[in-house]
Design an enzyme around this catalytic site. Structure first.
Site, PDB file in Angstrom:
ATOM      1  N   SER A  78       1.902  -9.870  -0.844  1.00 10.34           N
ATOM      2  CA  SER A  78       1.509  -8.451  -0.812  1.00 10.34           C
ATOM      3  C   SER A  78       1.751  -7.780   0.531  1.00 10.34           C
ATOM      4  CB  SER A  78       0.039  -8.302  -1.215  1.00 10.34           C
ATOM      5  OG  SER A  78      -0.785  -9.133  -0.418  1.00 10.34           O
ATOM      6  N   LYS A 111       0.816  -1.220   0.000  1.00  6.43           N
ATOM      7  CA  LYS A 111       0.000   0.000   0.000  1.00  6.43           C
ATOM      8  C   LYS A 111       0.849   1.269   0.000  1.00  6.43           C
ATOM      9  CE  LYS A 111      -4.396  -1.603   1.728  1.00  6.43           C
ATOM     10  NZ  LYS A 111      -4.203  -3.051   1.868  1.00  6.43           N
ATOM     11  N   GLU A 119     -10.222   6.887   3.002  1.00  4.88           N
ATOM     12  CA  GLU A 119     -11.159   5.966   3.626  1.00  4.88           C
ATOM     13  C   GLU A 119     -10.368   4.720   3.994  1.00  4.88           C
ATOM     14  OE1 GLU A 119     -10.382   5.839   0.512  1.00  4.88           O
ATOM     15  OE2 GLU A 119     -10.187   3.667   0.243  1.00  4.88           O
TER      16      GLU A 119
HETATM   17  C1  LIG Z   1      -5.031  -4.031   1.184  1.00  9.26           C
HETATM   18  C2  LIG Z   1      -4.349  -5.312   0.940  1.00  9.26           C
HETATM   19  C3  LIG Z   1      -4.678  -6.142  -0.162  1.00  9.26           C
HETATM   20  C4  LIG Z   1      -5.802  -5.851  -1.105  1.00  9.26           C
HETATM   21  O1  LIG Z   1      -5.647  -4.701  -1.887  1.00  9.26           O
HETATM   22  P1  LIG Z   1      -5.366  -4.750  -3.454  1.00  9.26           P
HETATM   23  O2  LIG Z   1      -5.661  -3.355  -3.887  1.00  9.26           O
HETATM   24  O3  LIG Z   1      -6.274  -5.756  -4.068  1.00  9.26           O
HETATM   25  O4  LIG Z   1      -3.945  -5.116  -3.636  1.00  9.26           O
HETATM   26  C5  LIG Z   1      -3.940  -7.301  -0.351  1.00  9.26           C
HETATM   27  N1  LIG Z   1      -2.948  -7.653   0.489  1.00  9.26           N
HETATM   28  C6  LIG Z   1      -2.612  -6.892   1.555  1.00  9.26           C
HETATM   29  C7  LIG Z   1      -1.506  -7.351   2.445  1.00  9.26           C
HETATM   30  C8  LIG Z   1      -3.294  -5.702   1.827  1.00  9.26           C
HETATM   31  O5  LIG Z   1      -2.951  -4.955   2.895  1.00  9.26           O
END
Ligand SMILES: *Cc1c(COP(=O)(O)O)cnc(C)c1O
Length: 408
Positions: free
Chosen positions: A376, A86, A108
């Site tokens: 992610s 993020k 948000e």
């Molecule tokens: C917020 C988040 C997501 C989902 O958001 P995308 O916009 O689909 O990438 C996925 N993995 C983690 C660790 C997150 O914090």
């Protein structure tokens, strides 16, 4: 401008007229930055000194041995500052806010991760910051609210509607309309009105650019398949974009929740439960009933628990360029445990969806190939959910008490 930002029949900018000039200003600032040869350098500089870029690529040697086939590589977005991809998006938007000469940001947040990332960016750049969060989520996410406030942000609990993410989105738009002269709305994923899907994907493309180079340098060829989880779609578009022009299969993994035969999931593209509609400023597949009322979604991973999905991904599905699958909460927890024990990595429950789908497909992939999974974010934030799910009596009382302390 209203005709711009379409991906096939998806996307667009369905916004109140009063926001036209602000959106136009943002479109111009973004185009200007993108055409400025020094901008990407400024962006990668701040990402390498303030976050942890380039994030490494890890060879998952034990998991590879365990499955006995294709070699498994993991892109380590969990090593970013604030614990996930993020920060790539919020820092990029922060640089645009500076270029536009604005002094305040709003956002948000549902689970609170995007709120913490935005508050962190605001602290670093010296912007005032307001975060809108459904009252229900404020209670559920005490630790994140605590850190946002320490970082100097004002957290406003939203008491409208069902008091969750979608109500916070509406409130953030209301604020933007009133304060657009000095305020930028930092949208958290590749959704919403144009230019957000394109702009957020642009900043997240740093993941795919790095990953393609890293895996090619190490293996001398590209992976057969790339896996990423899909909430709004930003981490998936980030890593996929590095491989759009290559003969590489791209697999987006959504939340199958309690099961695809129930209504307790958030699979918008993997199933035929969703339909095309317009909400939150854009046109895409939404989980909605015949009257266009948004359905309730569910996932063990808060970051995947959203009714809409990136218009860019909706279009890529229609073109057959990205395949979508869904993984249930139960499968997620199994993949999570295996990854922690075998690799010493603690994936966020969101990311564990991508791992689970990859593990399922490994028997069909040649042992001469490699696969790439986007990690992610890190899973520390999921301590209460994981503890609860495994219901280990030894820890149960302690975790329960902590959870109550937090929400007190
Ligand atoms: C917020 C988040 C997501 C989902 O958001 P995308 O916009 O689909 O990438 C996925 N993995 C983690 C660790 C997150 O914090």
């Amino acid at each position: 401008m209203i005709n711009r930002g379409y991906y096939g029949e998806f996307g667009g900018a369905f916004i109140p007229e009063i926001l036209f000039s602000t959106i136009e200003e943002l479109v111009e600032a973004f185009q200007d930055a993108r055409n400025d040869p020094t901008f990407w350098k400024e962006y990668t500089d701040i990402m390498s000194t303030f976050s942890c870029r380039p994030t490494p690529l890890t060879f998952a040697e034990n998991l590879t041995k365990h499955f006995g086939g294709a070699r498994i590589y993991i892109k380590r977005e969990d090593l970013n500052h604030t614990g996930a991809h993020k920060v790539n998006n919020v820092m990029g938007q922060g640089l645009l806010v500076k270029r536009m000469g604005k002094s305040r940001v709003i956002a948000e947040t549902g689970a609170g991760q995007h709120g913490v990332a935005t508050a962190t960016m605001a602290a670093k750049f010296g912007f005032r910051c307001t975060i809108y969060m459904g009252e229900v989520d404020v209670a559920r996410q005490r630790p994140n609210v605590f850190w946002m406030e320490r970082l100097g942000a004002e957290v406003i609990p939203v008491r409208d509607g069902t008091r969750i993410l979608k109500d916070a989105i509406n409130e953030a738009f209301r604020d933007w309309v009133t304060n657009m002269d000095d305020t930028h709305y930092v949208l958290g994923t590749a959704c919403g009105p144009h230019p957000f899907p394109e702009m957020v994907s642009y900043f997240q493309s740093i993941i795919g650019k790095e990953a393609r180079e890293q895996i090619f340098e190490r293996e001398g060829k590209l992976p057969a398949r790339v896996y990423a989880c899909v909430g709004g779609g930003s981490n998936a578009l980030g890593i996929f974009s590095g491989f759009f022009d290559d003969p590489v299969q791209l697999i987006g993994v959504e939340a199958g929740g309690k099961g695809l035969d129930t209504s307790r999931h958030a699979a918008r593209l993997a199933l035929n439960d969703s339909s095309i509609g317009v909400a939150h400023g854009y046109r895409t597949y939404f989980l909605q009933d015949e009257d266009g009322q948004m359905k309730e979604t569910h996932s063990v991973a808060a970051g995947l628990d959203y009714v809409g999905v990136s218009p860019i991904l909706a279009s890529l599905r229609q073109k057959g360029r990205v395949r979508f699958e869904a993984i249930t909460d139960k499968e997620v927890l199994e993949a999570f445990s295996l990854t922690v024990k075998m690799e010493g990595l603690v994936p966020a429950l969101e990311s564990a969806h991508a791992f689970a789908q990859a593990f399922k497909e490994l028997p069909d992939i040649s042992g001469d190939d490699m696969i790439l999974i986007n990690l992610s974010g890190r899973g520390d934030k999921d301590i209460f959910i994981v503890a609860d799910a495994f219901a280990d009596p030894k820890w149960q009382g302690f975790i329960q008490k902590k959870a109550e302390d937090y929400s007190a």
